[in-house]
Design a protein around this motif. Structure first.
Motif, short mmCIF file in Angstrom:
data_model
loop_
_atom_site.label_atom_id
_atom_site.label_comp_id
_atom_site.label_asym_id
_atom_site.label_seq_id
_atom_site.Cartn_x
_atom_site.Cartn_y
_atom_site.Cartn_z
N TYR A 66 2.75 6.79 -6.79
CA TYR A 66 3.29 7.91 -6.09
C TYR A 66 3.23 9.27 -6.55
O TYR A 66 3.58 10.16 -6.07
CB TYR A 66 4.71 7.45 -5.72
CG TYR A 66 5.82 7.38 -6.83
CD1 TYR A 66 6.19 8.39 -7.50
CD2 TYR A 66 5.74 6.17 -7.31
CE1 TYR A 66 6.83 8.12 -8.94
CE2 TYR A 66 6.49 5.61 -8.32
CZ TYR A 66 6.88 6.54 -9.17
OH TYR A 66 7.92 6.49 -10.20
N GLU A 90 0.62 -1.42 0.13
CA GLU A 90 0.02 -0.08 0.06
C GLU A 90 0.90 1.30 -0.03
O GLU A 90 1.72 1.48 0.66
CB GLU A 90 -0.97 -0.06 1.14
CG GLU A 90 -1.99 -1.18 1.22
CD GLU A 90 -3.22 -0.73 0.23
OE1 GLU A 90 -3.07 0.47 -0.61
OE2 GLU A 90 -4.04 -1.62 0.40
N ILE A 91 0.22 2.08 -0.82
CA ILE A 91 1.07 3.40 -0.82
C ILE A 91 1.17 4.28 0.54
O ILE A 91 2.10 5.04 0.80
CB ILE A 91 0.84 4.48 -2.06
CG1 ILE A 91 1.52 5.74 -2.37
CG2 ILE A 91 -0.88 5.01 -1.66
CD1 ILE A 91 2.75 5.09 -2.86
N THR A 102 -0.93 1.70 -5.69
CA THR A 102 -1.06 2.96 -6.25
C THR A 102 0.07 3.79 -6.72
O THR A 102 1.14 3.26 -6.33
CB THR A 102 -2.22 3.91 -5.56
OG1 THR A 102 -2.85 4.79 -6.46
CG2 THR A 102 -1.62 4.39 -4.50
N GLU A 108 10.37 4.49 -0.54
CA GLU A 108 10.28 3.93 -1.84
C GLU A 108 11.45 3.22 -2.22
O GLU A 108 11.66 2.20 -3.06
CB GLU A 108 10.02 4.94 -2.95
CG GLU A 108 9.89 4.63 -4.01
CD GLU A 108 8.63 3.81 -4.58
OE1 GLU A 108 8.55 3.47 -5.61
OE2 GLU A 108 7.49 4.12 -3.81
N ILE A 117 4.16 2.96 2.30
CA ILE A 117 5.47 3.83 1.71
C ILE A 117 5.50 5.13 2.40
O ILE A 117 6.44 5.74 2.44
CB ILE A 117 5.38 3.68 0.33
CG1 ILE A 117 5.22 2.30 -0.27
CG2 ILE A 117 6.55 4.54 -0.31
CD1 ILE A 117 6.73 1.54 -0.02
N MET A 149 8.84 9.07 2.59
CA MET A 149 8.23 8.46 1.32
C MET A 149 9.14 8.17 0.56
O MET A 149 9.34 6.98 0.03
CB MET A 149 7.00 9.28 0.68
CG MET A 149 6.40 8.60 -0.46
SD MET A 149 5.17 9.90 -1.02
CE MET A 149 4.67 8.69 -2.25
N LEU A 173 3.47 -1.47 -5.78
CA LEU A 173 2.54 -0.64 -5.01
C LEU A 173 1.08 -0.94 -5.40
O LEU A 173 1.07 -1.18 -6.88
CB LEU A 173 2.98 0.90 -5.18
CG LEU A 173 4.55 1.08 -4.65
CD1 LEU A 173 4.85 2.33 -4.86
CD2 LEU A 173 4.72 0.67 -3.44
#
Length: 142
Positions: free
Chosen positions: A112, A77-78, A110, A126, A81, A122, A108
């Motif tokens: 970024y 899940e973003i 979704t 990532e 992240i 973040m 991911l």
């Protein structure tokens, strides 16, 4: 689902397959009740498989329901992240890779790109996700 997705998408997927292509379908959220239908309509890859609470099944369950008929993608899940600790990111990658089968793309759930000025956490997470995921995948190949 059958009226508005299965019937029209099946016709498109058949055309794509007839032309030698692959059908990659993007569908967020709870897919437990539909994953078999995606496979029956000829989906080649379903993205993203979201873990609970955003989704409603584990990656292991998704592979069981898909029955080897299509590839699966996602599972990180973003939101994690964006905010999780590095140890938790490693845990998520490990969990996904321990539950996956062949025909899986670790990714991911979704993008970024919705965050034009990402916070340092973040960016760090990532990069960790990419490096650690690559290292784990390489180790699995050996």
């Amino acid at each position: 689902f059958d009226q508005f997705c299965f019937a029209p998408d099946k016709r498109l997927i058949d055309l794509i397959h007839d032309a030698g292509g692959y059908a990659w379908i993007h569908c967020h959220g709870k897919v437990r009740d539909f994953i078999d239908r995606f496979a029956r309509m000829g989906c080649d890859m379903l993205n993203p498989i979201e873990p609970p609470p955003m989704g409603d099944l584990s990656l292991r369950e998704a592979f069981s329901l898909a029955g080897g008929r299509m590839a699966l993608e996602g599972n990180i899940e973003i939101g994690d992240i964006m905010t999780a600790s590095p140890d938790y990111i490693r845990f998520l990658v490990d969990r996904a890779l321990n539950e996956c089968e062949n025909r899986f793309v670790l990714g991911l759930t979704t993008g970024y790109m919705e965050v034009p000025t990402p916070p340092a956490r973040m960016i760090e997470n990532e990069l960790l996700f990419l490096r650690y995921g690559y290292e784990r995948l390489e180790a699995m190949r050996r």
